[in-house]
Design a protein around this motif. Sequence first.
Motif, mmCIF file in Angstrom:
data_model
loop_
_atom_site.group_PDB
_atom_site.id
_atom_site.type_symbol
_atom_site.label_atom_id
_atom_site.label_comp_id
_atom_site.label_asym_id
_atom_site.label_seq_id
_atom_site.Cartn_x
_atom_site.Cartn_y
_atom_site.Cartn_z
ATOM 1 N N HIS A 189 0.853 -1.188 0.000
ATOM 2 C CA HIS A 189 0.000 0.000 0.000
ATOM 3 C C HIS A 189 0.892 1.242 0.000
ATOM 4 O O HIS A 189 2.034 1.201 0.482
ATOM 5 N N ARG A 190 0.376 2.321 -0.550
ATOM 6 C CA ARG A 190 1.155 3.564 -0.650
ATOM 7 C C ARG A 190 1.769 3.945 0.685
ATOM 8 O O ARG A 190 2.957 4.283 0.769
ATOM 9 N N ARG A 191 0.985 3.893 1.750
ATOM 10 C CA ARG A 191 1.486 4.290 3.063
ATOM 11 C C ARG A 191 2.546 3.317 3.562
ATOM 12 O O ARG A 191 3.533 3.717 4.177
ATOM 13 N N ALA A 192 2.353 2.025 3.309
ATOM 14 C CA ALA A 192 3.326 1.026 3.758
ATOM 15 C C ALA A 192 4.662 1.209 3.041
ATOM 16 O O ALA A 192 5.730 1.116 3.660
ATOM 17 N N LEU A 193 4.621 1.466 1.744
ATOM 18 C CA LEU A 193 5.859 1.707 1.011
ATOM 19 C C LEU A 193 6.592 2.928 1.554
ATOM 20 O O LEU A 193 7.825 2.930 1.688
ATOM 21 N N ALA A 194 5.833 3.975 1.881
ATOM 22 C CA ALA A 194 6.449 5.183 2.437
ATOM 23 C C ALA A 194 7.029 4.920 3.822
ATOM 24 O O ALA A 194 8.104 5.418 4.160
ATOM 25 N N ASP A 195 6.310 4.124 4.635
ATOM 26 C CA ASP A 195 6.766 3.832 6.001
ATOM 27 C C ASP A 195 8.061 3.017 6.012
ATOM 28 O O ASP A 195 8.800 3.033 7.007
ATOM 29 N N CYS A 196 8.341 2.302 4.918
ATOM 30 C CA CYS A 196 9.465 1.355 4.917
ATOM 31 C C CYS A 196 10.552 1.718 3.914
ATOM 32 O O CYS A 196 11.443 0.902 3.643
ATOM 33 N N HIS A 197 10.512 2.934 3.374
ATOM 34 C CA HIS A 197 11.408 3.229 2.252
ATOM 35 C C HIS A 197 12.884 3.192 2.664
ATOM 36 O O HIS A 197 13.744 2.801 1.864
ATOM 37 N N GLN A 198 13.210 3.578 3.898
ATOM 38 C CA GLN A 198 14.613 3.547 4.315
ATOM 39 C C GLN A 198 15.138 2.114 4.385
ATOM 40 O O GLN A 198 16.259 1.825 3.944
ATOM 41 N N ASP A 241 15.501 0.857 0.859
ATOM 42 C CA ASP A 241 16.686 1.450 0.216
ATOM 43 C C ASP A 241 17.975 0.760 0.671
ATOM 44 O O ASP A 241 18.913 0.588 -0.112
ATOM 45 N N ALA A 242 18.011 0.371 1.936
ATOM 46 C CA ALA A 242 19.222 -0.238 2.492
ATOM 47 C C ALA A 242 19.371 -1.704 2.095
ATOM 48 O O ALA A 242 20.496 -2.178 1.869
ATOM 49 N N HIS A 243 18.257 -2.448 2.011
ATOM 50 C CA HIS A 243 18.352 -3.898 1.829
ATOM 51 C C HIS A 243 17.961 -4.378 0.437
ATOM 52 O O HIS A 243 18.455 -5.423 -0.014
ATOM 53 N N LEU A 244 17.073 -3.654 -0.233
ATOM 54 C CA LEU A 244 16.632 -4.079 -1.571
ATOM 55 C C LEU A 244 16.556 -2.846 -2.487
ATOM 56 O O LEU A 244 15.504 -2.535 -3.047
ATOM 57 N N PRO A 245 17.664 -2.146 -2.645
ATOM 58 C CA PRO A 245 17.618 -0.850 -3.338
ATOM 59 C C PRO A 245 17.235 -0.933 -4.811
ATOM 60 O O PRO A 245 16.693 0.027 -5.363
ATOM 61 N N HIS A 246 17.490 -2.045 -5.461
ATOM 62 C CA HIS A 246 17.260 -2.133 -6.901
ATOM 63 C C HIS A 246 16.002 -2.934 -7.259
ATOM 64 O O HIS A 246 15.747 -3.165 -8.442
ATOM 65 N N VAL A 247 15.251 -3.340 -6.255
ATOM 66 C CA VAL A 247 14.042 -4.128 -6.509
ATOM 67 C C VAL A 247 12.868 -3.182 -6.781
ATOM 68 O O VAL A 247 12.676 -2.185 -6.079
ATOM 69 N N GLU A 248 12.085 -3.500 -7.809
ATOM 70 C CA GLU A 248 10.932 -2.679 -8.193
ATOM 71 C C GLU A 248 9.892 -2.642 -7.078
ATOM 72 O O GLU A 248 9.606 -3.666 -6.447
ATOM 73 N N ARG A 249 9.310 -1.465 -6.848
ATOM 74 C CA ARG A 249 8.248 -1.296 -5.850
ATOM 75 C C ARG A 249 6.960 -0.893 -6.552
ATOM 76 O O ARG A 249 6.951 0.040 -7.357
ATOM 77 N N VAL A 250 5.870 -1.589 -6.220
ATOM 78 C CA VAL A 250 4.599 -1.379 -6.908
ATOM 79 C C VAL A 250 3.504 -1.107 -5.878
ATOM 80 O O VAL A 250 3.338 -1.884 -4.924
ATOM 81 N N GLU A 251 2.771 -0.013 -6.072
ATOM 82 C CA GLU A 251 1.670 0.322 -5.161
ATOM 83 C C GLU A 251 0.496 -0.636 -5.345
ATOM 84 O O GLU A 251 0.150 -1.001 -6.468
ATOM 85 N N ALA A 288 11.432 -10.799 6.507
ATOM 86 C CA ALA A 288 11.983 -9.794 7.429
ATOM 87 C C ALA A 288 10.826 -9.189 8.203
ATOM 88 O O ALA A 288 9.735 -8.998 7.666
ATOM 89 N N GLU A 289 11.047 -8.920 9.484
ATOM 90 C CA GLU A 289 9.993 -8.325 10.302
ATOM 91 C C GLU A 289 10.439 -6.967 10.831
ATOM 92 O O GLU A 289 11.621 -6.647 10.865
ATOM 93 N N HIS A 290 9.432 -6.166 11.203
ATOM 94 C CA HIS A 290 9.676 -4.809 11.704
ATOM 95 C C HIS A 290 10.553 -4.006 10.749
ATOM 96 O O HIS A 290 11.585 -3.463 11.127
ATOM 97 N N ILE A 291 10.098 -3.912 9.522
ATOM 98 C CA ILE A 291 10.882 -3.166 8.541
ATOM 99 C C ILE A 291 10.432 -1.704 8.446
ATOM 100 O O ILE A 291 10.951 -0.955 7.611
#
Length: 368
Positions: free
Chosen positions: A199-208, A211-221, A256-259
């Motif tokens: 979800h849009r909010r979940a992607l925003a909540d976890c972007h750091q 970025d650190a663990h899967l920086p090149h993986v595509e993200r889809v809302e 992974a948990e608590h991301i």
Amino acid sequence: MSGAELNGKPITLADLRDGIDAIDDHIHDLLMQRAELVEKVGEVKGASAAQAVYYRPEREAQIHRRIEARHHGPLPIEAVHRIYREIISASLNMEKQLTVAYLGPEATFTHQAAIKQFGSSFHMYAQPTIDAVFHEVEVGRVNFGVAPVENSNEGAVTHTLDRFVDSPLIVCGEILLPVQHNLLSRRDSLSDVKRIYGHRRALADCHQWLDAHLPHVERVESESTAAAALKARDEEGAAAIAGEYAADSMSLNLLAEHIEDRAGQENRFLVVGRIPPKPSGDDKTSIMVSFQDHPGFLHKVLGLFAERGINLTRIESRPSQTRTWDYLFFIDCEGHQDDPRVAEALQALADLPGVTEKILGSYPKRAL
């Protein structure tokens, strides 16, 4: 008892298991005794009134508070609350099968909140919109509804607040659910993940973290947490940001948990219904107020509570949708509307010239 001895004799694993079995038998016997008392409660309710009230949130809150006050020992209190929630849920539905509508689909955070409040014995029905949740309760197809109302960082869910303007429903309870984002997938390793849904909010909540663990993986809302989890279940190499319940219900692996980037966030949900809870001893009251646009009038309104030592836990303004730049104020205060100080403040508010007041409900304060 010292080490692996009891009364000076060595204890074997078989001895310990026998002891656990004996305790389990005793617990089972006590549960059946409790169930027999619940059946009698149902008989008394059925004989005493045509409109018997089966779900009493204030009674449930009192049970949980009493258990927490006497709790000690190695089992975490959160686990004890979950156990008792299921006992209460099963017991209530021995008296009458109760139903809940929630903002769906299944495996969303709202679904998780509904289970946290009511346990798994209630029949639950996913609804596509907040309007639909309210409507199902209003027309009597379900007993209660659960809808999101607030995020501790992002603020109000305005559609839920707006729905109270014309709805006859009242607030019967609140649910606090910690924001815990996990990365779920059918795969077993982060290196196997080719696309992440959220979800849009979940992607925003976890972007750091992403970025650190899967920086090149595509993200889809995705339109919801549940929709993201379905993609992770059905699409090869896909992962989803979702809660633990989605992992269990869709047989996904927890990669992974608590991301989430910021700890301590909570989502707040409201339970809506038709029957007002009685005082539980630790309650909140929600009201909706509109008034004339005069200098200092909001200060006067809030002062009615301050003068009586009543703490306001939340205030939110929304356009009234009747006149341009005209606003409604949603206010939560500590205490039940039947408490003398709160009742006095609400009456003083209603007596102010130019004020329109609607009490949305009094309900147990949720801290579990």
